[in-house]
Scaffold this motif. Structure first.
Motif, PDB file in Angstrom:
ATOM      1  N   VAL A   1       0.866  -1.174   0.000  1.00  0.00           N
ATOM      2  CA  VAL A   1       0.000   0.000   0.000  1.00  0.00           C
ATOM      3  C   VAL A   1       0.904   1.226   0.000  1.00  0.00           C
ATOM      4  O   VAL A   1       1.712   1.414   0.911  1.00  0.00           O
ATOM      5  CB  VAL A   1      -0.932  -0.001   1.233  1.00  0.00           C
ATOM      6  N   GLN A   2       0.762   2.037  -1.038  1.00  0.00           N
ATOM      7  CA  GLN A   2       1.652   3.182  -1.214  1.00  0.00           C
ATOM      8  C   GLN A   2       1.005   4.461  -0.700  1.00  0.00           C
ATOM      9  O   GLN A   2      -0.216   4.535  -0.534  1.00  0.00           O
ATOM     10  CB  GLN A   2       2.046   3.296  -2.684  1.00  0.00           C
ATOM     11  N   SER A   3       1.824   5.457  -0.467  1.00  0.00           N
ATOM     12  CA  SER A   3       1.340   6.707   0.132  1.00  0.00           C
ATOM     13  C   SER A   3       0.338   7.441  -0.762  1.00  0.00           C
ATOM     14  O   SER A   3      -0.462   8.228  -0.276  1.00  0.00           O
ATOM     15  CB  SER A   3       2.517   7.623   0.466  1.00  0.00           C
ATOM     16  N   ASP A   4       0.370   7.174  -2.072  1.00  0.00           N
ATOM     17  CA  ASP A   4      -0.576   7.827  -2.983  1.00  0.00           C
ATOM     18  C   ASP A   4      -1.898   7.057  -3.083  1.00  0.00           C
ATOM     19  O   ASP A   4      -2.695   7.294  -3.976  1.00  0.00           O
ATOM     20  CB  ASP A   4       0.048   8.006  -4.365  1.00  0.00           C
ATOM     21  N   ARG A   5      -2.094   6.112  -2.154  1.00  0.00           N
ATOM     22  CA  ARG A   5      -3.296   5.284  -2.074  1.00  0.00           C
ATOM     23  C   ARG A   5      -3.419   4.299  -3.240  1.00  0.00           C
ATOM     24  O   ARG A   5      -4.484   3.756  -3.488  1.00  0.00           O
ATOM     25  CB  ARG A   5      -4.556   6.132  -1.927  1.00  0.00           C
TER      26      ARG A   5
ATOM     27  N   ALA B   1     -10.493  -2.070   1.211  1.00  0.00           N
ATOM     28  CA  ALA B   1     -10.610  -1.866   2.657  1.00  0.00           C
ATOM     29  C   ALA B   1      -9.490  -0.965   3.175  1.00  0.00           C
ATOM     30  O   ALA B   1      -9.682  -0.234   4.149  1.00  0.00           O
ATOM     31  CB  ALA B   1     -10.590  -3.207   3.384  1.00  0.00           C
ATOM     32  N   TYR B   2      -8.338  -1.019   2.519  1.00  0.00           N
ATOM     33  CA  TYR B   2      -7.225  -0.136   2.878  1.00  0.00           C
ATOM     34  C   TYR B   2      -7.385   1.250   2.265  1.00  0.00           C
ATOM     35  O   TYR B   2      -6.492   2.075   2.348  1.00  0.00           O
ATOM     36  CB  TYR B   2      -5.892  -0.720   2.412  1.00  0.00           C
ATOM     37  N   LYS B   3      -8.548   1.497   1.618  1.00  0.00           N
ATOM     38  CA  LYS B   3      -8.867   2.790   1.003  1.00  0.00           C
ATOM     39  C   LYS B   3      -7.988   3.114  -0.204  1.00  0.00           C
ATOM     40  O   LYS B   3      -7.762   4.282  -0.527  1.00  0.00           O
ATOM     41  CB  LYS B   3      -8.780   3.934   2.022  1.00  0.00           C
ATOM     42  N   CYS B   4      -7.512   2.077  -0.895  1.00  0.00           N
ATOM     43  CA  CYS B   4      -6.714   2.295  -2.097  1.00  0.00           C
ATOM     44  C   CYS B   4      -7.628   2.670  -3.260  1.00  0.00           C
ATOM     45  O   CYS B   4      -8.774   2.231  -3.312  1.00  0.00           O
ATOM     46  CB  CYS B   4      -5.916   1.038  -2.440  1.00  0.00           C
ATOM     47  N   ILE B   5      -7.091   3.462  -4.167  1.00  0.00           N
ATOM     48  CA  ILE B   5      -7.872   3.915  -5.318  1.00  0.00           C
ATOM     49  C   ILE B   5      -7.508   3.180  -6.607  1.00  0.00           C
ATOM     50  O   ILE B   5      -8.196   3.314  -7.612  1.00  0.00           O
ATOM     51  CB  ILE B   5      -7.732   5.437  -5.524  1.00  0.00           C
ATOM     52  N   ALA B   6      -6.398   2.412  -6.576  1.00  0.00           N
ATOM     53  CA  ALA B   6      -5.987   1.652  -7.759  1.00  0.00           C
ATOM     54  C   ALA B   6      -5.140   0.463  -7.334  1.00  0.00           C
ATOM     55  O   ALA B   6      -4.428   0.520  -6.330  1.00  0.00           O
ATOM     56  CB  ALA B   6      -5.186   2.530  -8.709  1.00  0.00           C
ATOM     57  N   MET B   7      -5.243  -0.609  -8.111  1.00  0.00           N
ATOM     58  CA  MET B   7      -4.392  -1.784  -7.920  1.00  0.00           C
ATOM     59  C   MET B   7      -3.498  -1.873  -9.144  1.00  0.00           C
ATOM     60  O   MET B   7      -3.975  -1.786 -10.278  1.00  0.00           O
ATOM     61  CB  MET B   7      -5.230  -3.052  -7.798  1.00  0.00           C
ATOM     62  N   LYS B   8      -2.198  -2.045  -8.912  1.00  0.00           N
ATOM     63  CA  LYS B   8      -1.225  -2.168  -9.997  1.00  0.00           C
ATOM     64  C   LYS B   8      -0.454  -3.462  -9.827  1.00  0.00           C
ATOM     65  O   LYS B   8      -0.344  -3.990  -8.719  1.00  0.00           O
ATOM     66  CB  LYS B   8      -0.265  -0.985  -9.983  1.00  0.00           C
ATOM     67  N   LEU B   9       0.095  -3.949 -10.937  1.00  0.00           N
ATOM     68  CA  LEU B   9       0.917  -5.145 -10.896  1.00  0.00           C
ATOM     69  C   LEU B   9       1.817  -5.186 -12.115  1.00  0.00           C
ATOM     70  O   LEU B   9       1.601  -4.455 -13.078  1.00  0.00           O
ATOM     71  CB  LEU B   9       0.050  -6.403 -10.803  1.00  0.00           C
ATOM     72  N   SER B  10       2.802  -6.047 -12.041  1.00  0.00           N
ATOM     73  CA  SER B  10       3.677  -6.255 -13.189  1.00  0.00           C
ATOM     74  C   SER B  10       3.780  -7.744 -13.476  1.00  0.00           C
ATOM     75  O   SER B  10       3.653  -8.571 -12.569  1.00  0.00           O
ATOM     76  CB  SER B  10       5.065  -5.656 -12.937  1.00  0.00           C
ATOM     77  N   ILE B  11       3.996  -8.048 -14.755  1.00  0.00           N
ATOM     78  CA  ILE B  11       4.108  -9.433 -15.209  1.00  0.00           C
ATOM     79  C   ILE B  11       5.231  -9.535 -16.228  1.00  0.00           C
ATOM     80  O   ILE B  11       5.756  -8.528 -16.696  1.00  0.00           O
ATOM     81  CB  ILE B  11       2.792  -9.940 -15.855  1.00  0.00           C
ATOM     82  N   VAL B  12       5.563 -10.759 -16.583  1.00  0.00           N
ATOM     83  CA  VAL B  12       6.418 -11.006 -17.739  1.00  0.00           C
ATOM     84  C   VAL B  12       5.544 -10.733 -18.964  1.00  0.00           C
ATOM     85  O   VAL B  12       4.556 -11.443 -19.193  1.00  0.00           O
ATOM     86  CB  VAL B  12       6.946 -12.459 -17.736  1.00  0.00           C
TER      87      VAL B  12
END
Length: 163
Positions: free
Chosen positions: A77-81, A113-124
């Motif tokens: 969880v990053q500071s920018d939500r 629930a952590y009040k995040c506004i976006a989910m990001k991920l990286s893949i091959v």
């Protein structure tokens, strides 16, 4: 059953992550020599403890009916939500049974629930099957980046989360 993990679970987590990502390494020809930073080769107890304790990444595991850990993911969880989904995986013998989808849905619910506004991920990026799976589950491909230390391209995906 999905449950939050603690430091006592770390050795099992390392094994599940390494075994799960080894199939990707095998499929694309990654080795400890040509991709030492790839998840199958770089995941250690020290690294996971540092993520858990220093970076405060919550970690979650999927347990089968026998109480065996067979799936895993972590969240940053990053500071920018924004939230980064890390190392979502399922052991090869348990794939194609909906466990990955359950882990993904759990990660999205927790990020909200952590009040995040976006989910990001990286893949091959070359793993087109995985990319399509994430896109089918609501993620949008946002770009790629080639690093000299990897024999593959990193692909990035994200999903906005409602507040």
């Amino acid at each position: 059953m999905i449950k939050e993990l603690n430091r006592n679970d770390i050795p099992q987590c390392v094994q599940v992550i390494r075994d799960s990502f080894q199939t990707v390494a095998d499929e694309f020809g990654f080795t400890a020599d040509n991709a030492p930073g790839f998840t199958a080769f770089s995941t250690t107890e020290t690294k996971l403890l540092q993520w858990m304790e220093d970076q405060h990444r919550p970690m979650f595991g999927y347990y089968d009916e026998n109480g065996e850990l067979i799936g895993y993911y972590n969240l940053l969880v990053q500071s920018d939500r924004e939230c980064e989904l890390g190392s979502l995986c399922v052991l090869p013998d348990h794939r194609h049974c909906g466990i990955g989808k359950k882990l993904l849905n759990d990660s999205l619910a927790r990020a909200k629930a952590y009040k995040c506004i976006a989910m990001k991920l990286s893949i091959v990026e070359e793993n087109s099957v995985l990319r399509r799976w994430y896109e089918k589950n609501g993620f949008v491909h946002t770009g790629t980046k080639k690093f000299s230390f990897f024999p593959f391209t990193c692909g990035y995906l994200e999903m906005p989360l409602c507040e």
